[in-house]
Write a protein that holds these residues in place. Structure first.
Motif, PDB file in Angstrom:
ATOM      1  N   GLY A 335      27.264  19.767  -4.656  1.00 33.04           N
ATOM      2  CA  GLY A 335      27.842  20.696  -3.599  1.00 33.04           C
ATOM      3  C   GLY A 335      27.232  22.246  -3.687  1.00 33.04           C
ATOM      4  O   GLY A 335      26.729  22.589  -4.491  1.00 33.04           O
ATOM      5  N   MET A 336      27.780  22.968  -2.444  1.00 36.52           N
ATOM      6  CA  MET A 336      27.160  24.199  -2.360  1.00 36.52           C
ATOM      7  C   MET A 336      27.427  25.378  -3.537  1.00 36.52           C
ATOM      8  O   MET A 336      26.521  25.811  -3.989  1.00 36.52           O
ATOM      9  CB  MET A 336      27.707  24.851  -0.857  1.00 36.52           C
ATOM     10  N   GLY A 337      28.685  25.403  -3.666  1.00 36.58           N
ATOM     11  CA  GLY A 337      29.050  26.501  -4.657  1.00 36.58           C
ATOM     12  C   GLY A 337      28.570  26.181  -5.928  1.00 36.58           C
ATOM     13  O   GLY A 337      27.768  27.184  -6.541  1.00 36.58           O
ATOM     14  N   ALA A 338      28.798  25.081  -6.654  1.00 42.78           N
ATOM     15  CA  ALA A 338      28.431  24.617  -7.948  1.00 42.78           C
ATOM     16  C   ALA A 338      26.717  24.488  -8.087  1.00 42.78           C
ATOM     17  O   ALA A 338      26.264  24.727  -9.057  1.00 42.78           O
ATOM     18  CB  ALA A 338      28.997  23.218  -8.380  1.00 42.78           C
ATOM     19  N   GLY A 339      26.039  24.011  -6.836  1.00 42.54           N
ATOM     20  CA  GLY A 339      24.820  23.859  -6.883  1.00 42.54           C
ATOM     21  C   GLY A 339      23.915  25.248  -7.013  1.00 42.54           C
ATOM     22  O   GLY A 339      23.188  25.316  -7.706  1.00 42.54           O
ATOM     23  N   PHE A 340      24.504  26.206  -6.047  1.00 44.29           N
ATOM     24  CA  PHE A 340      23.834  27.443  -6.233  1.00 44.29           C
ATOM     25  C   PHE A 340      24.245  27.990  -7.238  1.00 44.29           C
ATOM     26  O   PHE A 340      23.034  28.594  -8.016  1.00 44.29           O
ATOM     27  CB  PHE A 340      24.862  28.242  -5.052  1.00 44.29           C
ATOM     28  N   ASP A 341      25.190  28.324  -7.942  1.00 43.46           N
ATOM     29  CA  ASP A 341      25.337  28.649  -9.466  1.00 43.46           C
ATOM     30  C   ASP A 341      24.552  28.157 -10.380  1.00 43.46           C
ATOM     31  O   ASP A 341      24.179  28.871 -11.640  1.00 43.46           O
ATOM     32  CB  ASP A 341      26.852  28.594  -9.863  1.00 43.46           C
ATOM     33  N   GLY A 342      24.451  26.795 -10.382  1.00 38.74           N
ATOM     34  CA  GLY A 342      23.812  25.957 -11.296  1.00 38.74           C
ATOM     35  C   GLY A 342      22.307  26.390 -11.198  1.00 38.74           C
ATOM     36  O   GLY A 342      21.829  26.491 -12.305  1.00 38.74           O
ATOM     37  N   CYS A 343      21.676  26.684 -10.141  1.00 39.13           N
ATOM     38  CA  CYS A 343      20.530  27.017 -10.059  1.00 39.13           C
ATOM     39  C   CYS A 343      20.244  28.513 -10.699  1.00 39.13           C
ATOM     40  O   CYS A 343      19.226  28.887 -10.955  1.00 39.13           O
ATOM     41  CB  CYS A 343      19.910  27.148  -8.462  1.00 39.13           C
ATOM     42  N   ARG A 344      21.276  29.465 -10.825  1.00 39.58           N
ATOM     43  CA  ARG A 344      21.225  30.678 -11.408  1.00 39.58           C
ATOM     44  C   ARG A 344      21.435  30.872 -12.840  1.00 39.58           C
ATOM     45  O   ARG A 344      21.477  31.645 -13.309  1.00 39.58           O
ATOM     46  CB  ARG A 344      22.006  31.608 -10.502  1.00 39.58           C
ATOM     47  N   ALA A 345      21.936  29.667 -13.206  1.00 40.84           N
ATOM     48  CA  ALA A 345      22.218  29.684 -14.697  1.00 40.84           C
ATOM     49  C   ALA A 345      21.177  29.079 -15.501  1.00 40.84           C
ATOM     50  O   ALA A 345      20.221  28.390 -15.194  1.00 40.84           O
ATOM     51  CB  ALA A 345      23.556  28.925 -14.966  1.00 40.84           C
ATOM     52  N   GLY A 346      21.151  29.460 -16.735  1.00 44.24           N
ATOM     53  CA  GLY A 346      20.073  28.886 -17.792  1.00 44.24           C
ATOM     54  C   GLY A 346      18.904  29.719 -18.159  1.00 44.24           C
ATOM     55  O   GLY A 346      18.981  30.629 -17.799  1.00 44.24           O
ATOM     56  N   LYS A 347      18.193  28.933 -18.827  1.00 44.44           N
ATOM     57  CA  LYS A 347      16.934  29.951 -19.453  1.00 44.44           C
ATOM     58  C   LYS A 347      15.924  30.209 -18.326  1.00 44.44           C
ATOM     59  O   LYS A 347      15.611  29.429 -17.450  1.00 44.44           O
ATOM     60  CB  LYS A 347      16.168  29.207 -20.652  1.00 44.44           C
ATOM     61  N   VAL A 348      15.330  31.396 -18.216  1.00 41.72           N
ATOM     62  CA  VAL A 348      14.531  31.699 -17.215  1.00 41.72           C
ATOM     63  C   VAL A 348      13.000  31.700 -17.812  1.00 41.72           C
ATOM     64  O   VAL A 348      12.878  32.440 -18.904  1.00 41.72           O
ATOM     65  CB  VAL A 348      15.011  33.161 -16.658  1.00 41.72           C
ATOM     66  N   ARG A 349      12.177  30.937 -17.321  1.00 41.72           N
ATOM     67  CA  ARG A 349      10.811  31.123 -17.745  1.00 41.72           C
ATOM     68  C   ARG A 349       9.845  31.485 -16.916  1.00 41.72           C
ATOM     69  O   ARG A 349       8.861  32.016 -17.508  1.00 41.72           O
ATOM     70  CB  ARG A 349      10.399  29.469 -17.960  1.00 41.72           C
ATOM     71  N   ARG A 350      10.297  31.867 -15.535  1.00 44.15           N
ATOM     72  CA  ARG A 350       9.320  32.556 -14.536  1.00 44.15           C
ATOM     73  C   ARG A 350       8.604  33.797 -15.015  1.00 44.15           C
ATOM     74  O   ARG A 350       9.453  34.858 -15.757  1.00 44.15           O
ATOM     75  CB  ARG A 350       9.805  32.674 -13.279  1.00 44.15           C
ATOM     76  N   ARG A 351       7.503  34.289 -14.847  1.00 46.74           N
ATOM     77  CA  ARG A 351       6.750  35.190 -15.417  1.00 46.74           C
ATOM     78  C   ARG A 351       6.444  35.938 -14.078  1.00 46.74           C
ATOM     79  O   ARG A 351       6.143  35.673 -13.083  1.00 46.74           O
ATOM     80  CB  ARG A 351       5.506  35.115 -16.449  1.00 46.74           C
ATOM     81  N   GLU A 352       5.850  37.299 -14.303  1.00 47.36           N
ATOM     82  CA  GLU A 352       5.483  38.023 -13.137  1.00 47.36           C
ATOM     83  C   GLU A 352       3.863  38.170 -13.051  1.00 47.36           C
ATOM     84  O   GLU A 352       3.087  37.759 -14.050  1.00 47.36           O
ATOM     85  CB  GLU A 352       5.934  39.489 -13.482  1.00 47.36           C
ATOM     86  N   PHE A 353       3.335  38.520 -12.088  1.00 49.63           N
ATOM     87  CA  PHE A 353       2.096  38.274 -11.706  1.00 49.63           C
ATOM     88  C   PHE A 353       1.048  39.004 -12.589  1.00 49.63           C
ATOM     89  O   PHE A 353       0.284  38.773 -12.799  1.00 49.63           O
ATOM     90  CB  PHE A 353       1.666  38.741 -10.193  1.00 49.63           C
ATOM     91  N   SER A 354       1.609  40.223 -12.927  1.00 51.87           N
ATOM     92  CA  SER A 354       0.906  41.043 -13.750  1.00 51.87           C
ATOM     93  C   SER A 354       0.650  40.429 -15.210  1.00 51.87           C
ATOM     94  O   SER A 354      -0.250  40.682 -15.823  1.00 51.87           O
ATOM     95  CB  SER A 354       1.727  42.380 -14.021  1.00 51.87           C
ATOM     96  N   THR A 355       1.268  39.330 -15.383  1.00 52.83           N
ATOM     97  CA  THR A 355       1.054  38.599 -17.014  1.00 52.83           C
ATOM     98  C   THR A 355      -0.235  37.813 -16.684  1.00 52.83           C
ATOM     99  O   THR A 355      -0.391  37.164 -17.878  1.00 52.83           O
ATOM    100  CB  THR A 355       2.349  37.980 -17.456  1.00 52.83           C
ATOM    101  N   LEU A 356      -0.675  37.436 -15.732  1.00 53.66           N
ATOM    102  CA  LEU A 356      -1.936  36.618 -15.491  1.00 53.66           C
ATOM    103  C   LEU A 356      -2.992  37.322 -15.386  1.00 53.66           C
ATOM    104  O   LEU A 356      -3.189  38.141 -14.302  1.00 53.66           O
ATOM    105  CB  LEU A 356      -1.606  35.738 -14.210  1.00 53.66           C
ATOM    106  N   THR A 357      -4.280  37.308 -16.129  1.00 55.32           N
ATOM    107  CA  THR A 357      -5.433  37.739 -15.976  1.00 55.32           C
ATOM    108  C   THR A 357      -6.404  36.677 -15.351  1.00 55.32           C
ATOM    109  O   THR A 357      -6.603  35.576 -15.848  1.00 55.32           O
ATOM    110  CB  THR A 357      -5.994  38.150 -17.449  1.00 55.32           C
TER     111      THR A 357
END
Length: 390
Positions: A335-357
């Motif tokens: 569902g919309m509300g639980a699905g939306f919040d679920g995507c924002r929770a938990g461990k974040v692994r994404r890095r920023e462009f500047s971390t890639l040489t």
């Protein structure tokens, strides 16, 4: 000292754990009962901090690990002698990374490139200013609208919003939410301005959901379907409008700033602010918090156009289509509300462009200025170019 923290704020244990007892809770479960015996509250944007929350507490400090502060009633905190700090600029680089990934994706879908378009940046603060700098460095024609800055600095270099709408075919909205007053941004893009968008316009909002009238946008998309919408922020989060969501070209769940680097930067900024306010020693440097990236180096040779090379490097670090698809899957399942919040929770692994040489072979040396302008660190056999944060 008792510290209550949103469980999805990374680095809290390292920075704050040695200062006292730490309680971690989901952001939407942080209520008056949870903070009653707390001295410090560490939040994200989903926790509303107001008088009802803090009235019966012994809180002495509130820190929000976010750029925005519209979820915090600072008057209520000041009236009760509660210290406050936010993290302006903490995730600005991550938001710009996502905007570039989004624009490059739409350009590819439509068989064009960004330098064939004029981009209007609405709100030239930490995010909008960096976006303008990166796009300009890539040779893209840009206009800026920021009435408060134009008033303070003079009109040179700025245009008014209606002029920007008339002259630009890509519009990126990066304003804070200001409910009322001379510079109010609530429904800044209202029915009239959304109707004024020329056909084929791309409209991107990665500022605040309420700055754009979602009902008006839905009417335009449903009736005419001649503009492209890219939304990371929405009205009524997490229970966003399903009909609008289904018509948006790239729909993500308020995660444009969700890089590990940005989140750890925010935690460290609040840690520093609390230490300064309370006169405590700062024992942890930001560099201690950031782990090495999973992908630290990419080798690139010739055979691609500069735009193809740029897309390859962008998607190696952050492909916005994954967030779009993840939200769609989560909403279908939960569902919309639980699905939306679920995507924002938990461990974040994404890095920023500047971390890639990006290591460039002899036949790829011409890509260096492009990739550096976009935010990557570049290494060739003769030069090393490390991007500096504006």
């Amino acid at each position: 000292m008792h510290i209550v923290a949103d469980r999805d704020i990374p680095g809290v244990d390292t920075c704050f754990g040695e200062w006292g007892r730490l309680t971690r809770l989901p952001g939407r479960e942080i209520d008056a009962r949870a903070v009653r015996d707390a001295d410090v509250l560490l939040t994200r944007s989903i926790t509303r901090v107001d008088d009802a929350l803090v009235a019966d507490s012994r809180l002495r400090f509130v820190g929000t690990c976010t750029i925005g502060t519209d979820h915090v009633d600072q008057t209520a905190l000041t009236s009760r002698g509660i210290g406050f700090a936010s993290a302006p600029g903490c995730n600005a680089e991550a938001v710009v990374d996502q905007v570039l990934s989004s624009l490059l994706t739409i350009a590819e879908r439509e068989g064009t490139e960004l330098d064939e378009r004029r981009v209007g940046v609405v709100g030239v603060g930490n995010v909008g200013g960096r976006l303008f700098q990166r796009l300009s460095a890539l040779g893209i024609d840009c206009l800026c609208c920021d009435p408060p800055r134009a008033q303070a600095e003079g009109d040179d270099g700025y245009v008014d919003l209606d002029t920007l709408i008339a002259l630009c075919d890509v519009i990126c909205l990066h304003t804070p939410l200001i409910p009322e007053g001379r510079y109010a941004t609530y429904h800044l893009f209202d029915d009239a301005r959304i109707e004024a968008l020329a056909p084929e316009t791309w409209l991107l909002n990665a500022g605040r959901g309420e700055c754009l009238d979602g009902d008006a946008l839905l009417r335009r998309l449903s009736r005419r379907g001649d503009i492209t919408a890219i939304l990371d922020v929405w009205e009524r989060e997490p229970d966003i409008d399903q009909a609008l969501w289904q018509r948006v070209a790239i729909a993500t769940p308020h995660v444009a700033g969700y890089s590990l680097d940005g989140k750890l930067r925010a935690t460290h900024m609040i840690y520093t602010a609390l230490a300064d306010q309370w006169g405590m020693p700062k024992c942890h440097a930001f560099e201690e918090l950031t782990p090495p990236p999973s992908l630290s180096r990419l080798v690139l040779d010739g055979g691609l156009t500069p735009w193809e090379a740029l897309r390859l490097c962008v998607r190696a670090v952050h492909d916005v289509r994954r967030d779009h698809d993840r939200l769609a899957l989560a909403c279908r399942k939960r569902g919309m509300g639980a699905g939306f919040d679920g995507c924002r929770a938990g461990k974040v692994r994404r890095r920023e462009f500047s971390t890639l040489t990006v290591e460039l072979g002899a036949d790829a040396a011409d890509y260096a200025s492009w990739l550096a302008a976009a935010g990557f660190s570049i290494h060739t056999s003769t030069i090393i170019t490390d991007r500096k944060t504006p």
